[in-house]
Design a protein around this motif. Structure first.
Motif, PDB file in Angstrom:
ATOM      1  N   GLY A  35       0.801  -1.222   0.000  1.00 41.49           N
ATOM      2  CA  GLY A  35       0.000   0.000   0.000  1.00 41.49           C
ATOM      3  C   GLY A  35       0.830   1.267   0.000  1.00 41.49           C
ATOM      4  O   GLY A  35       0.265   2.367   0.043  1.00 41.49           O
ATOM      5  N   GLY A  36       2.126   1.164  -0.008  1.00 40.33           N
ATOM      6  CA  GLY A  36       2.979   2.339  -0.029  1.00 40.33           C
ATOM      7  C   GLY A  36       3.650   2.556   1.311  1.00 40.33           C
ATOM      8  O   GLY A  36       3.664   1.686   2.192  1.00 40.33           O
ATOM      9  N   VAL A  37       4.222   3.718   1.503  1.00 38.76           N
ATOM     10  CA  VAL A  37       4.949   4.052   2.717  1.00 38.76           C
ATOM     11  C   VAL A  37       3.945   4.261   3.852  1.00 38.76           C
ATOM     12  O   VAL A  37       3.001   5.044   3.714  1.00 38.76           O
ATOM     13  N   PHE A  38       4.160   3.542   4.974  1.00 39.02           N
ATOM     14  CA  PHE A  38       3.252   3.711   6.102  1.00 39.02           C
ATOM     15  C   PHE A  38       3.954   4.243   7.343  1.00 39.02           C
ATOM     16  O   PHE A  38       3.300   4.571   8.330  1.00 39.02           O
ATOM     17  N   ARG A  39       5.267   4.333   7.322  1.00 37.79           N
ATOM     18  CA  ARG A  39       5.974   4.918   8.463  1.00 37.79           C
ATOM     19  C   ARG A  39       7.289   5.506   7.974  1.00 37.79           C
ATOM     20  O   ARG A  39       7.939   4.963   7.090  1.00 37.79           O
ATOM     21  N   ASN A  40       7.710   6.634   8.528  1.00 39.26           N
ATOM     22  CA  ASN A  40       9.020   7.212   8.218  1.00 39.26           C
ATOM     23  C   ASN A  40       9.551   7.920   9.444  1.00 39.26           C
ATOM     24  O   ASN A  40       8.790   8.254  10.364  1.00 39.26           O
ATOM     25  N   ALA A  41      10.834   8.161   9.442  1.00 41.85           N
ATOM     26  CA  ALA A  41      11.474   8.818  10.574  1.00 41.85           C
ATOM     27  C   ALA A  41      12.794   9.414  10.123  1.00 41.85           C
ATOM     28  O   ALA A  41      13.368   8.997   9.100  1.00 41.85           O
ATOM     29  N   GLU A  42      13.291  10.414  10.846  1.00 42.19           N
ATOM     30  CA  GLU A  42      14.612  10.989  10.612  1.00 42.19           C
ATOM     31  C   GLU A  42      15.401  10.921  11.906  1.00 42.19           C
ATOM     32  O   GLU A  42      14.870  11.224  12.983  1.00 42.19           O
ATOM     33  N   VAL A  43      16.653  10.498  11.798  1.00 40.19           N
ATOM     34  CA  VAL A  43      17.509  10.361  12.972  1.00 40.19           C
ATOM     35  C   VAL A  43      18.868  10.937  12.660  1.00 40.19           C
ATOM     36  O   VAL A  43      19.249  11.074  11.491  1.00 40.19           O
ATOM     37  N   GLY A  44      19.618  11.267  13.693  1.00 38.96           N
ATOM     38  CA  GLY A  44      20.945  11.845  13.515  1.00 38.96           C
ATOM     39  C   GLY A  44      22.061  10.874  13.779  1.00 38.96           C
ATOM     40  O   GLY A  44      23.227  11.281  13.817  1.00 38.96           O
ATOM     41  N   VAL A  45      21.727   9.593  13.995  1.00 41.31           N
ATOM     42  CA  VAL A  45      22.725   8.555  14.217  1.00 41.31           C
ATOM     43  C   VAL A  45      22.406   7.384  13.298  1.00 41.31           C
ATOM     44  O   VAL A  45      21.257   7.229  12.860  1.00 41.31           O
ATOM     45  N   PRO A  46      23.369   6.513  13.018  1.00 39.70           N
ATOM     46  CA  PRO A  46      23.132   5.406  12.087  1.00 39.70           C
ATOM     47  C   PRO A  46      22.430   4.219  12.734  1.00 39.70           C
ATOM     48  O   PRO A  46      22.897   3.075  12.609  1.00 39.70           O
ATOM     49  N   SER A  47      21.314   4.464  13.417  1.00 39.58           N
ATOM     50  CA  SER A  47      20.523   3.377  14.011  1.00 39.58           C
ATOM     51  C   SER A  47      19.127   3.903  14.332  1.00 39.58           C
ATOM     52  O   SER A  47      18.910   5.120  14.447  1.00 39.58           O
ATOM     53  N   PHE A  48      18.177   2.933  14.465  1.00 42.38           N
ATOM     54  CA  PHE A  48      16.808   3.305  14.818  1.00 42.38           C
ATOM     55  C   PHE A  48      16.167   2.121  15.544  1.00 42.38           C
ATOM     56  O   PHE A  48      16.330   0.965  15.116  1.00 42.38           O
ATOM     57  N   ALA A  49      15.472   2.443  16.638  1.00 35.21           N
ATOM     58  CA  ALA A  49      14.771   1.404  17.405  1.00 35.21           C
ATOM     59  C   ALA A  49      13.315   1.354  16.962  1.00 35.21           C
ATOM     60  O   ALA A  49      12.527   2.255  17.264  1.00 35.21           O
ATOM     61  N   TYR A  50      12.965   0.269  16.234  1.00 34.98           N
ATOM     62  CA  TYR A  50      11.574   0.047  15.804  1.00 34.98           C
ATOM     63  C   TYR A  50      10.921  -0.760  16.917  1.00 34.98           C
ATOM     64  O   TYR A  50      10.970  -1.987  16.949  1.00 34.98           O
ATOM     65  N   SER A  51      10.322  -0.014  17.857  1.00 34.97           N
ATOM     66  CA  SER A  51       9.885  -0.600  19.129  1.00 34.97           C
ATOM     67  C   SER A  51       8.679  -1.505  18.957  1.00 34.97           C
ATOM     68  O   SER A  51       7.994  -1.476  17.925  1.00 34.97           O
ATOM     69  N   ALA A  52       8.423  -2.291  20.017  1.00 34.68           N
ATOM     70  CA  ALA A  52       7.251  -3.187  20.005  1.00 34.68           C
ATOM     71  C   ALA A  52       5.975  -2.394  19.864  1.00 34.68           C
ATOM     72  O   ALA A  52       5.013  -2.834  19.207  1.00 34.68           O
ATOM     73  N   ALA A  53       5.917  -1.208  20.469  1.00 33.46           N
ATOM     74  CA  ALA A  53       4.711  -0.388  20.372  1.00 33.46           C
ATOM     75  C   ALA A  53       4.473   0.065  18.942  1.00 33.46           C
ATOM     76  O   ALA A  53       3.328   0.097  18.456  1.00 33.46           O
ATOM     77  N   MET A  54       5.526   0.402  18.262  1.00 32.93           N
ATOM     78  CA  MET A  54       5.394   0.821  16.862  1.00 32.93           C
ATOM     79  C   MET A  54       4.924  -0.343  15.999  1.00 32.93           C
ATOM     80  O   MET A  54       4.078  -0.193  15.113  1.00 32.93           O
ATOM     81  N   VAL A  55       5.488  -1.529  16.287  1.00 32.06           N
ATOM     82  CA  VAL A  55       5.083  -2.714  15.524  1.00 32.06           C
ATOM     83  C   VAL A  55       3.601  -2.988  15.738  1.00 32.06           C
ATOM     84  O   VAL A  55       2.850  -3.277  14.796  1.00 32.06           O
TER      85      VAL A  55
END
Length: 735
Positions: A681-701
């Motif tokens: 269906g296309g892009v459903f989530r996006n984010a911008e961060v200033g470090v080379p990592s991102f925590a895709y948390s259980a709540a987000m899932v």
């Protein structure tokens, strides 16, 4: 020694000497009188090399094929062209200037057939194919007909009624010759003028120069003259170099003159006409004398123009054994083959040796029928003899004879023109151009896209092209500079397949064909590859090759490859047959100024070489590969506490070399990344961060599950740079 025997010279050659000579019936006047070297004003070997522009300069009459300098008869002032080039970011703009000139050069006071090669300051300006090696607006030749019109450029410059058509004179007109190759001055020019389609007989030259008063060769033959430029104050001056150089006699029959070579006998002096007494006194009928052997030269050198040496001076020498030390040198300022001149030198030296013998005869009135200059035989003296002088003295005829060297055995000459340092005459050929965008040329951060132009010609004679940027809206052209020297480029016959950018690709699949035979590719060992050797652009991918194996005409198989260099691994899957190949050599690439390069614009380049009838063109939409971040690597997603930990490693545009223990510099104003999650269906989530990592948390899932996003999901990350977002790294996970 050339011998001249005249009776009516005054009516033929003219001048202050003519009347005195013509009044002396039967008197022989040799080269020490009319053709004396000190008085000679005819052409010499050095005369045809220096271009002049002095008022009153003589224009020679050309015969055959000759190389001459000519005389500038009209010229404009130097024309200055100003070229403005905008500087790049933070760089000043520059103005450059080029100069050209238009001028006309007179070549011949006799009609010619065509113009061949042209040399400027000794280097080829125009080849035998009619191609110019330096830029010129136009070139025209007036052949010297009696009805030729005024040149349009000269007429426009001088005005109606003021410009001469120079009828009967051949001249060349140069229009807007670029002078950058000649120190911004009109160069010294020499021309290969073809006045006649074939070599010309000396008799024809003599007859034309004298208006028919001097007839052709009698009693002998001379070699055909490949080329000659006749000049001087009179006919004697114009002909004397040939007469002297070929060892001819000029004789008179009482009405006209003719040239005579040493040939067969025309008559004989019978002993019956010799006298033992005259006017009541005893006379000696014969008196023979012979000069000392050491008075004859031991070496004779003939200098001439040699077409095999681009009409430079050629020298052929003949020597004889025996006593003596004298050397003589004779200028024969005509174009002749080396072997012909060598034979002439041998014959001339032999003739000088034979001519030591002379005879003085006392004869009856019957000897008056023997013409001065005639070749005769004697019953009791072998060989041929020429009558040098005939005089009536004390009721008898005195004949002065000189022995000729005709018929003697002369070894056939084998001669060489010697080593020639001639500039190769290779046509410039049409230009090929390639426009490429690179991810930088060094380890310094770029502030503008890097666009390079590579040019080459179809032959080794190609030198350079002028480059223009074309405005697609109105078709206008903007000069951006001159191309670099010829690049090594071609096309892909067999494209490479997919491989790892981290390992050597040993699959021998990449085959390329170069554009010209003079191009080649060479091997490089691993140490050289580590220093950046053999970097080439194949399609959009940068590749280094360790081995280049010739497989046919201009074709090479490239092996031991390093793929996806400088962040171009994204192009590894885009190869097709026929795409471009370019060896990246910095000194053979022209970098387009940043003022002409704009993100997203279509850069349209025209390359116009000296030999191009139409420009070569190349286009490319500017993507900004050199200023946008590279795609991150080592993109990993790991399960963590009901969610996912997403990590990656950034890359830098200024840290191409792998240095242990040190991280690559950032190369951007700040560190920033954009992450996206997408499914069918296309892009459903996006984010911008200033470090080379991102925590895709259980709540987000859980929230994404609740919104209907489950199953296969694509996660992408890209670095946001100073000038925009870079390429993405992607992976798939199952929610």
């Amino acid at each position: 020694m050339a011998t001249l025997v005249l009776t009516v010279v005054g009516t033929v050659l003219g001048g202050p000497i003519g009347g005195a000579i013509g009044a002396t019936l039967g008197q022989a006047i040799d080269s020490q009188v009319l053709f004396a070297p000190k008085a000679r004003q005819g052409p010499r070997l050095s005369d045809l090399r220096l271009q002049t522009s002095s008022y009153g300069s003589q224009i020679p009459k050309l015969f055959g094929r000759m190389r001459v300098a000519g005389t500038v008869i009209w010229a404009t002032d130097l024309q200055e062209q100003r070229h403005h080039q905008h500087g790049g970011k933070g760089q000043p703009s520059t103005n450059t200037y080029t100069y050209s000139a238009s001028f006309a050069v007179a070549l011949s006071a006799r009609q010619i057939g065509s113009i061949g090669r042209i040399w400027a300051d000794g280097n080829l300006l125009r080849g035998s194919a009619g191609d110019f090696k330096s830029a010129i607006g136009a070139f025209r030749v007036a052949l010297g007909s009696e009805d030729q019109g005024v040149d349009p450029l000269v007429g426009a410059a001088l005005g109606s009624g003021l410009a001469s058509a120079h009828r009967g004179m051949a001249y060349a007109v140069f229009e807007n010759l670029e002078l950058a190759d000649f120190g911004n001055r009109i160069p010294s020019l020499t021309f290969e003028a073809i006045a006649d389609a074939a070599p010309v007989a000396l008799g024809t030259i003599a007859s034309e120069l004298s208006g028919g008063d001097i007839s052709g060769i009698v009693n002998g033959a001379t070699p055909l003259i490949n080329g000659y430029a006749a000049s001087g104050q009179n006919v004697g001056d114009a002909l004397s170099p040939l007469v002297d150089g070929l060892g001819l006699a000029v004789r008179s029959d009482g009405m006209s003159l003719s040239l005579q070579a040493d040939g067969a006998a025309e008559g004989t002096v019978d002993s019956a006409i010799l006298l033992r007494s005259a006017n009541g006194r005893a006379v000696t009928p014969r008196h023979q004398s012979r000069e000392r052997a050491d008075q004859v030269p031991v070496r004779l050198t003939l200098r001439h123009y040699d077409a095999a040496r681009d009409y430079q001076a050629g020298v052929q020498t003949a020597t004889r054994p025996g006593p003596g030390r004298r050397d003589i040198s004779v200028d024969l300022p005509a174009t002749l083959d080396a072997a012909v001149v060598r034979s002439l030198a041998e014959e001339r030296l032999h003739a000088l040796w034979t001519a030591r013998s002379s005879l003085e005869l006392r004869a009856s009135w019957g000897a008056l029928t023997l013409a001065p200059g005639a070749t005769i035989t004697l019953p009791d003296h072998p060989g041929l003899w020429r009558i040098e002088e005939r005089a009536w003295e004390d009721m008898n005829v005195r004949l002065q004879l000189r022995q000729l060297g005709v018929g003697a055995s002369v070894i056939p000459s084998i001669a060489s023109s010697g080593t020639s340092l001639s500039q190769p005459d290779v046509p410039h050929g049409p230009t090929s151009v390639m426009l490429a965008e690179l991810s930088g040329l060094g380890d310094v951060a770029e502030s503008a896209p890097v666009m390079v132009v590579a040019c080459v010609g179809a032959s080794s004679g190609w030198r350079h092209a002028t480059l223009y940027s074309e405005n697609d809206a109105d078709g206008s052209l903007t000069l951006i500079g001159a191309s670099a020297p010829a690049a090594t480029m071609g096309s892909v016959l067999t494209p490479p397949t997919g491989a790892s950018p981290q390992l050597f690709d040993e699959t021998p699949m990449l085959v390329v064909q170069l554009l010209a035979d003079v191009m080649t590719l060479s091997n490089a060992d691993d140490a050289a590859l580590a220093q950046g050797a053999n970097l080439c652009l194949v399609g959009d991918e940068l590749i280094q090759f360790g081995r280049a194996i010739p497989t046919g005409s201009r074709t090479f198989r490239l092996e031991h490859l390093l793929r996806g260099r400088r962040g171009t691994e994204w192009a590894m899957a885009t190869h097709i047959a026929g795409e471009g190949f370019l060896l990246l050599e910095s000194d053979r690439l022209f970098q387009v100024s940043s003022s002409n390069v704009h993100m997203g614009s279509n850069l349209h380049i025209n390359a116009i070489g000296i030999g191009d009838a139409t420009p070569a063109e190349a286009q490319h939409v500017v993507e900004g590969q050199a200023i946008l971040p590279l795609a991150p690597v080592h993109f990993v997603v790991q399960a963590a506490s009901g969610g996912w930990d997403v990590t990656w490693t950034r890359r830098s545009r200024v840290g191409w070399r792998w240095i242990d223990g040190a991280d690559a510099p950032l190369g951007e104003e700040r560190e920033l990344y954009h992450i996206e999650w997408a499914d069918g269906g296309g892009v459903f989530r996006n984010a911008e961060v200033g470090v080379p990592s991102f925590a895709y948390s259980a709540a987000m899932v859980a929230a994404d599950h609740a919104a209907g996003h489950a199953g296969s999901v694509t996660v992408t990350v890209r670095q946001i740079g100073t000038y925009g977002p870079g390429r993405t790294a992607a992976l798939t996970l199952i929610l």
